[in-house]
Design a protein around this motif. Structure first.
Motif, short mmCIF file in Angstrom:
data_model
loop_
_atom_site.label_atom_id
_atom_site.label_comp_id
_atom_site.label_asym_id
_atom_site.label_seq_id
_atom_site.Cartn_x
_atom_site.Cartn_y
_atom_site.Cartn_z
N LYS A 199 0.68 -1.16 0.07
CA LYS A 199 -0.13 -0.06 0.03
C LYS A 199 1.06 1.08 0.12
N LYS A 200 2.07 1.09 -0.48
CA LYS A 200 2.99 2.18 -0.65
C LYS A 200 3.05 2.96 -1.99
N ASP A 201 2.58 2.31 -3.13
CA ASP A 201 2.89 2.44 -4.48
C ASP A 201 1.40 2.37 -5.26
N MET A 202 1.23 3.38 -6.10
CA MET A 202 -0.05 3.39 -6.97
C MET A 202 0.49 3.42 -8.33
N TYR A 203 -0.43 2.73 -9.21
CA TYR A 203 0.02 2.54 -10.60
C TYR A 203 -1.47 2.94 -11.38
N LEU A 204 -1.36 3.95 -12.39
CA LEU A 204 -2.64 4.43 -13.03
C LEU A 204 -2.31 3.86 -14.47
N THR A 205 -3.46 3.34 -15.10
CA THR A 205 -3.39 3.01 -16.36
C THR A 205 -4.65 3.72 -17.10
N ILE A 206 -4.54 4.52 -18.03
CA ILE A 206 -5.83 4.98 -18.86
C ILE A 206 -5.49 4.61 -20.12
N GLY A 207 -6.70 3.89 -20.92
CA GLY A 207 -6.94 3.56 -21.96
C GLY A 207 -7.74 4.70 -22.78
N ILE A 208 -7.35 4.93 -23.93
CA ILE A 208 -7.92 6.01 -24.82
C ILE A 208 -8.19 5.67 -25.96
N HIS A 209 -9.18 6.27 -26.73
CA HIS A 209 -9.38 5.88 -28.22
C HIS A 209 -9.19 7.66 -28.80
N GLU A 210 -8.30 7.57 -29.69
CA GLU A 210 -8.21 9.07 -30.02
C GLU A 210 -8.97 9.63 -31.31
N GLY A 211 -9.23 8.62 -32.23
CA GLY A 211 -9.73 8.94 -33.69
C GLY A 211 -9.23 9.64 -34.40
N GLU A 212 -9.96 10.54 -35.20
CA GLU A 212 -9.49 11.30 -36.42
C GLU A 212 -9.78 12.74 -36.22
N PRO A 213 -8.92 13.60 -36.40
CA PRO A 213 -9.28 15.00 -36.31
C PRO A 213 -10.32 15.57 -37.43
N TYR A 214 -11.34 16.51 -36.80
CA TYR A 214 -12.29 16.97 -37.67
C TYR A 214 -12.13 18.27 -38.00
N LYS A 215 -12.43 18.70 -39.02
CA LYS A 215 -12.63 20.26 -39.53
C LYS A 215 -13.93 20.79 -39.70
N VAL A 216 -13.94 22.03 -39.44
CA VAL A 216 -15.40 22.65 -39.60
C VAL A 216 -15.65 23.20 -40.98
N SER A 217 -16.51 22.29 -41.62
CA SER A 217 -16.91 22.66 -42.92
C SER A 217 -17.87 24.04 -43.03
#
Length: 768
Positions: A258-276
C-alpha cells in the motif's frame, strides 16, 4: 390499594420482544388509567416522555395501548429499553436511556487537523451531544478512512474506544495509525498515437514524484483529481479537433504494501475533424452582421471546443448587452464521419428583453450600502446590460473590502420583463496592525510597523500610518485616501511624510543624509473606467546633513543654495491600468505619466517628468512575456540648477539587476560615490513560466530576464555614466504570505571601471 401486576398474554409479549427486543408488561383486563409514572430517567425530562406517550390519564388501558406506547417511545430513539407495567390503576413506564456522546477525541493525527475531522464526522451524523449508536460509529470510522484515502493514506487504520462517563454518556476516542502515504509511481496511457505520454501528462495535475512534490502534493492519488485530469485530457483532444475521442478505461492499482500506486488510462483518439461550415440561426434581432463578427472559429479550421465555447459565450454576452438577460445559444453539430468534417449551426434564442427593477446589497455588516452601490455601473430601472454588470462586479472586487463578490440576477415573480440584481458580498477585516522584521540584501536588518484601515467606519475611505527603518531609506508617513471625495468619483489623497535618505549607505563612516519633510494634497479625476488624471500641490523641506565624507557635488550645492531648501511643488499625472491582475498579471498593459514643477514660491525652481509602461502577453499556457520601460527627465527653471536631492538613481532589483542598488550613473570625482542624475532610462524584459513540477501555479514561478539602463547628469564634477548597462539572469517569483517576493541572480553584460556588482538580490513588492 395495591394490586398485583397483571401480565399480558405470552403471545403479545413474545411478539413485542421479537419486534423490538423489549420487555412488555400490561394488564390482561382493560382498566381506566388513573395515573402514569415514569421511572429510569437521567437526562431526559418527564415531560418529553409524556409528549410522545400515546396514553393519557382517563384512557382505557389494554394490550393494544401497551404495544402502541412501546413502539412510540422506542421510535424516538431516546431509549435502549422500554417496559410498561400496571400497579393497580397506575401505568408504570420504565425506560433505559440511550447514552449520549459526551466527548469526541482523536489520537495519532499528523496529516489532518482535529477540527476538520470533527466536521467530517458531523456530516455523517456523529457529533457531541447526539445519541450513541454503534452503527453510526462504524460509519464514522469509514468516513475517517475515506478522508485519509483522499490524501493517499491507503494503509490508515482507525479503531474506536467507547468509555462510559457520568449521566448516561460515553466518550469516543478515535485512534488513528496513519501509516505511509501511497505515491503514484507510474502513469501509463494505452492507445495514444498522436500525442506522446509526456504531452498528456503535462495536461494532468497528478504526476509521479519529483523535486517539488512536497509542495504540490501532485504525487498523491485523489479520485477527484483524477476525474478532473480525465476532463482535462478530453478538453485537450476536443480543442484539437478529435471529436471521436473517448476514455475507454481507467485502472488504479495498489501495491501489496500500500505504498505505491499505478494508473493506466486507456483512450481512443480517433481522427481530427475540420469545420466545414458555421452559421447563425434563430432570432438574430436584425443584428446578424454584428453577431457574425463574434464567431472566432472559421470554416476550414480544425474544430476547437474552446473556440466554440468562447464564441457562444461572446454571443450570449453581446445579447446580454442589449438587455436579453436569459439569452441562450445552442450549438447543433452535423457530423460527417466519412469526411471527418462538422457543420455547426448556432441557434440563438434571445428570450425577452428585461430591465433591472432593484439592486439588493446583501452580506455587508460594516460596509455601507452606498460604498458598494457607487461602484455599480448597472443602474436600477435601466435595461439589463451584462457588460455593465460584469464591470460592476470587477469594481466592487477591486475595493479590496470583500473576500467574495457574487452578482446574480433573479426574475421578478409575476413579470416577464423584470429582474432584480443581488450583490452578495463576504466582508473581510480591512484593518491591520503590523510589526515585523526582515532582512534585505542591501539594507541588512529592516524593522517596520504600520497601522492601516482601508474601510474606516465602513465609509470606503482609508487611513494608514507606516514606519520603515531601512538603513538607506527611512520613512514615517501618514496617508488618507477618500475615493469618493465628490459624488462624481473624484479621489482625494492626503499625505504627510518624514523621510531620510542616505545615498552612501554602504559607507559605515559617513553620516551624510538627505532629510525630507512635507505633505501634499492630490485629487484623482477618472475620465474612463481605466483612466485617471491626478492634480496636486504640496509643501516640502529638504535638508542636506553633510560631513567630511560628503561628495563634492553636494557640498557645492550647499555652498551655493544652503543646507535647507523649501519647495512648493505642483504635480499632475495620468494612469491607465488594463491588466488582468495587478498582483500576477498575464495579459494587458499599464501606463502612467507624472510631472512635477517646483514653483517660484519656494527656494527651488525645476521640473521633472516620469513615464512608465508595462505590457504582458501570454503566448502559451503558463508562459508570460513581460516588458517594462520607465524614464525620467529633470531640469532647472529660471536659471536655477536642478535640485540635487531630486536626482534619479538606478541599479539593483527593480531597476538593472546585477549591479549594486543606486550605483549606476555619475560618480563624484572626489569620493567616487554615486550621486545620481537628472536623466534616467531603464528597460526590463522577463519571460515567466511555472516552476517545473508545480503545474500551472501562478503563485510560484521562475523567470529569465534582460535588463538595461543608466542615469545621466549635468554636473561638471562627476564621472561615469558612459552608456547603457545591460545584465541578464534568472530568478524566482513567489506570492508569499507576506507579499510578492522576488529572488534574482543577475550577471552584468557590460562592465566599466568603477561599476559595482551584486549578483544575488531580492525584493518584496512590485512586478519589475
Amino acid at each position: 390499594m395495591f394490586r398485583p401486576h397483571r401480565l399480558v398474554p405470552k403471545s403479545v409479549a413474545a411478539a413485542a420482544v421479537a419486534a423490538h427486543g423489549l420487555v412488555v408488561h400490561a394488564a390482561t383486563t382493560p382498566f381506566v388509567v388513573q395515573d402514569i409514572r415514569v421511572e429510569g430517567l437521567q437526562r431526559i425530562e418527564p415531560g418529553t416522555v409524556f409528549a410522545y406517550l400515546p396514553i393519557k390519564q382517563g384512557d382505557t388501558f389494554n394490550d393494544d395501548k401497551a404495544s402502541g406506547a412501546i413502539r412510540a417511545l422506542y421510535a424516538t430513539g431516546f431509549f435502549n429499553d422500554v417496559k410498561i407495567a400496571a400497579q393497580g390503576d397506575v401505568v408504570v413506564v420504565q425506560v433505559q436511556e440511550r447514552p449520549a456522546v459526551g466527548s469526541i477525541d482523536f489520537s495519532g493525527l499528523h496529516e489532518f487537523d482535529k477540527d476538520n475531522l470533527t466536521k467530517a464526522l458531523k456530516s455523517v451524523g456523529l457529533a457531541q451531544g447526539r445519541y450513541y449508536d454503534k452503527a453510526l460509529v462504524d460509519r464514522a470510522e469509514q468516513e475517517l478512512k475515506r478522508q485519509y484515502l483522499t490524501r493517499g493514506y491507503y494503509a490508515a487504520e482507525v479503531t474506536t474506544t467507547v468509555t462510559p462517563i457520568e449521566r448516561s454518556r460515553v466518550g469516543l476516542l478515535f485512534s488513528v495509525v496513519e501509516g505511509p502515504s501511497a505515491k503514484i509511481r507510474q502513469i501509463n496511457f494505452i492507445g495514444n498515437k498522436v500525442y506522446s505520454t509526456g504531452t498528456l501528462l503535462s495536461e494532468m495535475q497528478l504526476s509521479t514524484p519529483n523535486w517539488f512534490s512536497w509542495y504540490t502534493k501532485a504525487d498523491l492519488y485523489s479520485k477527484d483529481k483524477l476525474t478532473g485530469d480525465l476532463e482535462s485530457l478530453r478538453s485537450y483532444y476536443l480543442n484539437h479537433g478529435y471529436l471521436e475521442f473517448n476514455i475507454d478505461s481507467t485502472q488504479v492499482s495498489l501495491s501489496p504494501d500500500k505504498k505505491d500506486m499505478y494508473l493506466t488510462i486507456g483512450i481512443h483518439e480517433g481522427e481530427p475533424y475540420k469545420v466545414s461550415a458555421i452559421h447563425l440561426s434563430g432570432n438574430l434581432l436584425d443584428r446578424g452582421a454584428e453577431l457574425d463578427k463574434l464567431i472566432t472559429i472559421k470554416a476550414g479550421e480544425t474544430f476547437s471546443a474552446a473556440k466554440l465555447t468562447a464564441t457562444t459565450k461572446a454571443l450570449v454576452d453581446k445579447l446580454g448587452e442589449y438587455g436579453y438577460a436569459f439569452a441562450t445559444v445552442n450549438a447543433v453539430p452535423q457530423i460527417d464521419r466519412a469526411n471527418h468534417t462538422v457543420d455547426l449551426a448556432l441557434q440563438i434564442d434571445p428570450g425577452r428583453r428585461v430591465y433591472v427593477r432593484r439592486i439588493n446589497v446583501v452580506g455587508n455588516t460594516r460596509t455601507r450600502d452606498e460604498v458598494v452601490r457607487r461602484e455599480m455601473r448597472q443602474l436600477e430601472s435601466a435595461w439589463f446590460d451584462s457588460n455593465r454588470l460584469a464591470l460592476s462586479k470587477d469594481r466592487v472586487n477591486r475595493l479590496g473590502y470583500f473576500t467574495d463578490v457574487d452578482v446574480s440576477t433573479v426574475p421578478v415573480e409575476g413579470t416577464a420583463d423584470q429582474v432584480d440584481v443581488d450583490v452578495k458580498v463576504a466582508e473581510k477585516p480591512t484593518g491591520a496592525i503590523t510589526l515585523g522584521a526582515g532582512f534585505s540584501s542591501t539594507d541588512k536588518v529592516v524593522l517596520s510597523a504600520g497601522v492601516s484601515q482601508d474601510n474606516v467606519f465602513g465609509s470606503g475611505t482609508s487611513l494608514s500610518v507606516n514606519v520603515n527603518t531601512a538603513r538607506s531609506y527611512r520613512t514615517l508617513a501618514v496617508t488618507q485616501v477618500d475615493p469618493y471625495f465628490t459624488v462624481d468619483g473624484i479621489k482625494r489623497i492626503t499625505d504627510v511624510y518624514y523621510r531620510t535618505y542616505q545615498p552612501l549607505y554602504y559607507s559605515t563612516d559617513s553620516s551624510f543624509k538627505i532629510v525630507t519633510a512635507g505633505g501634499d494634497l492630490k485629487f484623482g479625476i477618472p475620465f474612463s473606467e481605466v483612466d485617471t488624471v491626478y492634480f496636486g500641490a504640496g509643501f516640502e523641506q529638504d535638508r542636506l546633513d553633510t560631513d567630511q565624507y560628503t561628495p563634492q557635488s553636494y557640498l557645492d550645492y550647499v555652498a551655493e543654495f544652503g543646507r535647507v531648501s523649501n519647495n512648493v511643488p505642483l504635480t499632475m499625472g495620468w494612469s491607465r491600468d488594463a491588466r488582468d491582475s495587478a498582483l500576477v498579471p498575464s495579459r494587458g498593459y499599464f501606463t502612467q505619466a507624472n510631472a512635477e514643477f517646483g514653483t517660484p514660491v519656494g527656494s527651488t525652481e525645476y521640473y521633472k517628468a516620469d513615464v512608465q509602461a508595462q505590457y504582458y502577453y501570454s503566448f502559451a499556457r503558463g508562459f508570460v512575456l513581460g516588458m517594462n520601460v520607465q524614464a525620467g527627465y529633470g531640469n532647472g527653471l529660471g536659471g536655477k540648477p536642478y535640485p540635487i536631492f531630486k536626482n534619479y538613481y538606478a541599479g539593483g532589483i527593480g531597476s538593472v539587476r546585477g549591479y549594486e542598488p543606486s550605483s549606476l550613473g555619475p560618480r563624484d570625482k572626489t569620493t567616487g560615490d554615486p550621486i545620481g542624475g537628472s536623466k534616467m532610462v531603464v528597460g526590463n524584459i522577463e519571460l515567466m513560466f511555472p516552476l517545473p513540477g508545480t503545474g500551472y501555479d501562478r503563485t510560484l514561478r521562475v523567470f529569465t530576464f534582460l535588463d538595461g539602463g543608466n542615469v545621466w547628469g549635468t554636473e561638471g564634477n562627476s564621472v561615469g555614466a558612459n552608456g547603457l548597462r545591460y545584465s541578464y539572469g534568472v530568478g524566482l517569483a513567489w506570492i508569499s504570505p507576506i507579499g510578492p517576493l522576488k529572488l534574482s541572480m543577475g550577471f552584468p553584460i557590460t562592465k566599466h571601471e568603477g561599476d559595482q556588482y551584486q549578483k544575488f538580490q531580492f525584493q518584496i513588492g512590485t512586478a519589475f
